[in-house]
Design a protein around this motif. Structure first.
Motif, short mmCIF file in Angstrom:
data_model
loop_
_atom_site.label_atom_id
_atom_site.label_comp_id
_atom_site.label_asym_id
_atom_site.label_seq_id
_atom_site.Cartn_x
_atom_site.Cartn_y
_atom_site.Cartn_z
N LEU A 156 -11.26 6.54 -4.36
CA LEU A 156 -9.97 6.03 -4.83
C LEU A 156 -9.10 5.59 -3.64
O LEU A 156 -8.43 4.55 -3.70
N ALA A 157 -9.12 6.39 -2.58
CA ALA A 157 -8.36 6.04 -1.38
C ALA A 157 -8.88 4.74 -0.77
O ALA A 157 -8.11 3.89 -0.30
N HIS A 158 -10.21 4.60 -0.78
CA HIS A 158 -10.81 3.37 -0.25
C HIS A 158 -10.44 2.17 -1.12
O HIS A 158 -10.13 1.10 -0.60
N ARG A 159 -10.48 2.38 -2.44
CA ARG A 159 -10.08 1.30 -3.36
C ARG A 159 -8.64 0.87 -3.11
O ARG A 159 -8.32 -0.31 -3.13
N ARG A 160 -7.77 1.85 -2.88
CA ARG A 160 -6.36 1.55 -2.64
C ARG A 160 -6.19 0.64 -1.41
O ARG A 160 -5.35 -0.27 -1.41
N LYS A 161 -6.98 0.93 -0.37
CA LYS A 161 -6.84 0.15 0.87
C LYS A 161 -7.55 -1.19 0.81
O LYS A 161 -7.22 -2.10 1.59
N SER A 162 -8.53 -1.31 -0.08
CA SER A 162 -9.37 -2.52 -0.07
C SER A 162 -9.28 -3.33 -1.36
O SER A 162 -10.21 -4.08 -1.68
#
Length: 244
Positions: free
Chosen positions: A24-30
């Motif tokens: 989820l954190a990766h999705r938020r950044k990308s």
């Protein structure tokens, strides 16, 4: 370290939650919308520069037209004065002088009007360019607004899902032995993955297959032993799926 087989198995549930949170954190950044917004923002900046240049071109031409209009008006006023003097009669030399000046003024007026007409044509072209740039600017602004709307919606969904995962992580972590969670968190902080299933002789963390003494070490370990991979140092959780 010792921990019951059930606690070690539940460690995999904790890891699943943490993996989901990391994703989820990766999705938020990308989010693709972020790159789109950045691209459109640069486009808007370039278009705004283009709009300013186009506006300056229109303003310059309008200023030149205003100057020509003043010059033309001055010539007309001077012609009117000369014509009135000519109509009033006078000495032959004076009349000839007035006629010559009127001819010169007519030529000057014609030249100024031709130049003004050319400027008006240039103004039409410049205004068309300005209008076209403004249309592209508005379209780009609309694209950015739409991308921002989609970004906000995606961020909202990610935030809700993150809050849900965090809410489930708390009780799960609290029910596990504190020392086991501390070790797990330390490993996870260092490598991104704290625990993984040991299956078919292979560490689920680094995917390396164990042979010989290394495999025997895992097989001979007590059920409540916390076994770690010699290669990646992650906790290898043994379950019925491990095939030991």
């Amino acid at each position: 370290m010792k921990a019951s087989p059930e606690a070690q198995r539940r460690l995999l549930d904790l890891q699943a939650v943490d993996t989901a949170l990391a994703q989820l954190a990766h999705r938020r950044k990308s989010l693709p919308e972020l790159a789109e917004i950045d691209t459109v923002s640069r486009e808007l900046s370039a278009l705004e520069d283009e709009r300013v240049r186009a506006q300056v071109a229109v303003d310059d031409i309008e200023r030149d037209i205003t100057r020509f209009e003043k010059d033309i008006e001055q010539v007309r006023q001077r012609k009117d004065r000369d014509q009135k003097r000519l109509d009033g009669g006078g000495a032959l030399r004076e009349i000839e002088g007035l006629q010559h000046e009127l001819t010169t003024l007519n030529r000057r007026q014609s030249e100024l009007e031709d130049a003004e007409l050319e400027l008006m044509e240039q103004k039409e072209t410049a205004e068309a360019t300005l209008t076209e740039v403004k249309a592209r600017l508005a379209a780009a602004a609309t694209r950015r607004e739409e991308a921002e709307r989609r970004r906000d919606e995606a961020m909202s969904d990610i935030t809700k899902e993150t809050e849900f995962k965090n809410a489930s992580r708390g009780p799960l972590s609290a029910d596990l032995p504190a020392d086991l969670v501390a070790l797990y968190d330390k490993i996870r902080t260092e490598s991104g993955l704290g625990a993984a299933l040991f299956r078919s002789g292979r560490c689920g963390g680094c995917r390396i297959e164990l042979y010989g003494a290394d495999l025997n070490r895992v097989k001979s370990a007590a059920p409540d032993d916390v076994v770690r991979c010699e290669e990646c140092r992650r906790i290898m959780v043994r379950t019925a799926e491990s095939g030991l």
